[in-house]
Enzyme design. Sequence first.
Site, PDB file in Angstrom:
ATOM      1  N   ARG A 140       0.850  -1.188   0.000  1.00  0.00           N
ATOM      2  CA  ARG A 140       0.000   0.000   0.000  1.00  0.00           C
ATOM      3  C   ARG A 140       0.890   1.245   0.000  1.00  0.00           C
ATOM      4  O   ARG A 140       1.979   1.246   0.588  1.00  0.00           O
ATOM      5  CB  ARG A 140      -0.893   0.032   1.248  1.00  0.00           C
ATOM      6  CG  ARG A 140      -2.030  -0.967   1.253  1.00  0.00           C
ATOM      7  CD  ARG A 140      -3.134  -0.592   0.257  1.00  0.00           C
ATOM      8  NE  ARG A 140      -4.275  -1.492   0.317  1.00  0.00           N
ATOM      9  CZ  ARG A 140      -4.452  -2.552  -0.476  1.00  0.00           C
ATOM     10  NH1 ARG A 140      -3.550  -2.855  -1.400  1.00  0.00           N
ATOM     11  NH2 ARG A 140      -5.536  -3.291  -0.376  1.00  0.00           N
TER      12      ARG A 140
ATOM     13  N   HIS B  91      -1.085   0.016  -9.662  1.00  0.00           N
ATOM     14  CA  HIS B  91      -1.722  -0.904  -8.701  1.00  0.00           C
ATOM     15  C   HIS B  91      -2.252  -2.145  -9.439  1.00  0.00           C
ATOM     16  O   HIS B  91      -3.456  -2.419  -9.434  1.00  0.00           O
ATOM     17  CB  HIS B  91      -2.866  -0.202  -7.948  1.00  0.00           C
ATOM     18  CG  HIS B  91      -3.262  -0.921  -6.689  1.00  0.00           C
ATOM     19  ND1 HIS B  91      -3.655  -0.275  -5.539  1.00  0.00           N
ATOM     20  CD2 HIS B  91      -3.320  -2.248  -6.392  1.00  0.00           C
ATOM     21  CE1 HIS B  91      -3.952  -1.160  -4.601  1.00  0.00           C
ATOM     22  NE2 HIS B  91      -3.747  -2.379  -5.105  1.00  0.00           N
TER      23      HIS B  91
HETATM   24  P1  NAP Z   1      -1.305 -11.638   5.033  1.00  0.00           P
HETATM   25  O1  NAP Z   1      -1.449 -13.053   4.619  1.00  0.00           O
HETATM   26  O2  NAP Z   1      -2.212 -11.106   6.086  1.00  0.00           O
HETATM   27  O3  NAP Z   1       0.215 -11.422   5.477  1.00  0.00           O
HETATM   28  C1  NAP Z   1       0.643 -10.285   6.129  1.00  0.00           C
HETATM   29  C2  NAP Z   1       2.057 -10.494   6.644  1.00  0.00           C
HETATM   30  O4  NAP Z   1       2.519  -9.268   7.221  1.00  0.00           O
HETATM   31  C3  NAP Z   1       2.137 -11.551   7.748  1.00  0.00           C
HETATM   32  O5  NAP Z   1       3.309 -12.309   7.606  1.00  0.00           O
HETATM   33  C4  NAP Z   1       2.215 -10.706   9.024  1.00  0.00           C
HETATM   34  O6  NAP Z   1       2.911 -11.308  10.098  1.00  0.00           O
HETATM   35  C5  NAP Z   1       3.015  -9.525   8.530  1.00  0.00           C
HETATM   36  N1  NAP Z   1       2.813  -8.368   9.404  1.00  0.00           N
HETATM   37  C6  NAP Z   1       1.653  -7.741   9.707  1.00  0.00           C
HETATM   38  N2  NAP Z   1       1.870  -6.743  10.595  1.00  0.00           N
HETATM   39  C7  NAP Z   1       3.197  -6.761  10.851  1.00  0.00           C
HETATM   40  C8  NAP Z   1       4.035  -5.998  11.694  1.00  0.00           C
HETATM   41  N3  NAP Z   1       3.551  -5.001  12.469  1.00  0.00           N
HETATM   42  N4  NAP Z   1       5.362  -6.289  11.726  1.00  0.00           N
HETATM   43  C9  NAP Z   1       5.856  -7.300  10.977  1.00  0.00           C
HETATM   44  N5  NAP Z   1       5.114  -8.070  10.157  1.00  0.00           N
HETATM   45  C10 NAP Z   1       3.795  -7.797  10.105  1.00  0.00           C
HETATM   46  O7  NAP Z   1      -1.482 -10.669   3.779  1.00  0.00           O
HETATM   47  P2  NAP Z   1      -1.242 -11.001   2.230  1.00  0.00           P
HETATM   48  O8  NAP Z   1      -2.391 -11.726   1.659  1.00  0.00           O
HETATM   49  O9  NAP Z   1       0.097 -11.602   2.082  1.00  0.00           O
HETATM   50  O10 NAP Z   1      -1.271  -9.524   1.611  1.00  0.00           O
HETATM   51  C11 NAP Z   1      -0.388  -8.511   2.057  1.00  0.00           C
HETATM   52  C12 NAP Z   1      -0.827  -7.157   1.547  1.00  0.00           C
HETATM   53  O11 NAP Z   1      -0.573  -7.057   0.156  1.00  0.00           O
HETATM   54  C13 NAP Z   1      -2.320  -6.867   1.652  1.00  0.00           C
HETATM   55  O12 NAP Z   1      -2.669  -6.441   2.954  1.00  0.00           O
HETATM   56  C14 NAP Z   1      -2.534  -5.791   0.614  1.00  0.00           C
HETATM   57  O13 NAP Z   1      -2.439  -4.503   1.199  1.00  0.00           O
HETATM   58  C15 NAP Z   1      -1.377  -5.996  -0.363  1.00  0.00           C
HETATM   59  N6  NAP Z   1      -1.847  -6.378  -1.699  1.00  0.00           N
HETATM   60  C16 NAP Z   1      -1.518  -5.584  -2.761  1.00  0.00           C
HETATM   61  C17 NAP Z   1      -1.922  -5.949  -4.027  1.00  0.00           C
HETATM   62  C18 NAP Z   1      -1.547  -5.132  -5.235  1.00  0.00           C
HETATM   63  O14 NAP Z   1      -2.071  -5.371  -6.315  1.00  0.00           O
HETATM   64  N7  NAP Z   1      -0.634  -4.206  -5.113  1.00  0.00           N
HETATM   65  C19 NAP Z   1      -2.687  -7.113  -4.219  1.00  0.00           C
HETATM   66  C20 NAP Z   1      -3.006  -7.883  -3.113  1.00  0.00           C
HETATM   67  C21 NAP Z   1      -2.572  -7.511  -1.848  1.00  0.00           C
HETATM   68  P3  NAP Z   1       2.348 -12.643  10.816  1.00  0.00           P
HETATM   69  O15 NAP Z   1       2.510 -13.722   9.774  1.00  0.00           O
HETATM   70  O16 NAP Z   1       3.250 -12.818  11.949  1.00  0.00           O
HETATM   71  O17 NAP Z   1       0.911 -12.375  11.148  1.00  0.00           O
HETATM   72  C1  GLV Z   2      -5.338  -5.279  -3.760  1.00  0.00           C
HETATM   73  O1  GLV Z   2      -4.649  -4.323  -3.584  1.00  0.00           O
HETATM   74  C2  GLV Z   2      -5.786  -6.141  -2.716  1.00  0.00           C
HETATM   75  O2  GLV Z   2      -5.641  -5.801  -1.539  1.00  0.00           O
HETATM   76  O3  GLV Z   2      -6.315  -7.208  -3.042  1.00  0.00           O
END
Ligand code: NAP
Ligand code: GLV
Length: 306
Positions: free
Chosen positions: A221, A269
């Site tokens: 983000r 994005h």
């Molecule tokens: P997720 O499965 O919830 O993973 C989040 C990771 O971040 C986990 O490993 C978590 O640690 C870690 N984390 C959270 N808070 C933290 C902190 N304070 N300090 C250190 N580590 C921390 O999420 P995801 O599905 O991988 O997605 C991640 C993000 O990608 C989404 O929230 C979204 O904003 C972004 N995204 C972007 C796009 C795009 O097109 N650009 C698309 C999809 C998603 P733990 O494992 O210990 O809980």
């Molecule tokens: C895209 O940014 C998502 O959070 O899925």
Amino acid sequence: MRILFCANGTKAAPWVGALRPALPAATVDEWQPGAPQADYAVVWSPPQQFLDEQPRLKGVFNIGAGVDALMKLALPPEAIVVRIDDGGMAVQMAEFVCHALIRHFRELDGYQQDIAAGKWSYRKPRSRADFPVGIMGLGVLGLRVAQAVQHFEFPVLAWSRTAKTVPGVRCFTGSEQFDDFLAATRVLVCLLPLTSETQNIMNTRSLSRLMPGGYVINVARGGHLVEEDLVALLDSGHLAGAALDVFRAEPLPPGHVFLRHPKITVTPHTSARTLRDETITQIAGKILAFERGEPIAGVVDRQRGY
Ligand code: NAP
Ligand code: GLV
């Protein structure tokens, strides 16, 4: 069972049309103000009015992985909030990050500029060992990216909130190990959720701790990055470049410094797009499992914010 679809910036008809056969026993409609009370909502960044009008929702299903926009709203207290759990996003994120990493490591932009200038020249091969890739966030997407980067034989590090063990990945945990993680990282990938703990996490203090010649890939983000701090570190030469897919304001306003900075590559994005069919299959399966009283993956911890 009644389901309402309410997704800002998304055409409702194809979603509603695909949700109906996926949940044939349910009534599925696009939300209109004053709609009857529903059991479940399928949403992306809905207006507060929608949630205010639907206090008896049992579940709010987000059609993206990130729930930061949803977490800013007042949600029905009893409703579970569920994010998309991969749904075809992880492989997209892996290909996007590997592409950005390899384009930088192999100096492909430089070669392209040389060719355009009529030069047929070679750069000295660089060593992967000098380009450790540090991934912030080792969740659904971060883990898949770590595994993909490993295939190209870069050293891989990762940082998460709770301790993890992943073969071949040097794992760091919590704020106490953050600086050690940064100091051992040259290419920084942000795949954190945007929460009160992670906003502005990429700033002068953290980015200046990266190895000299650091490179930033932000695919999470825009709120994770302090924009002017990045630009200052690029201009001072401490950082070599950045590939940015997400921004504080989207679309980026015309004239924004990122659009003309020679060390910054911008994409709109698009690193991991929501895939409608996969997403609907996942949400329909979860609604039915939840109705049967079974556990489902991707339930957001509202206290944590992700
Ligand atoms: P997720 O499965 O919830 O993973 C989040 C990771 O971040 C986990 O490993 C978590 O640690 C870690 N984390 C959270 N808070 C933290 C902190 N304070 N300090 C250190 N580590 C921390 O999420 P995801 O599905 O991988 O997605 C991640 C993000 O990608 C989404 O929230 C979204 O904003 C972004 N995204 C972007 C796009 C795009 O097109 N650009 C698309 C999809 C998603 P733990 O494992 O210990 O809980
Ligand atoms: C895209 O940014 C998502 O959070 O899925």
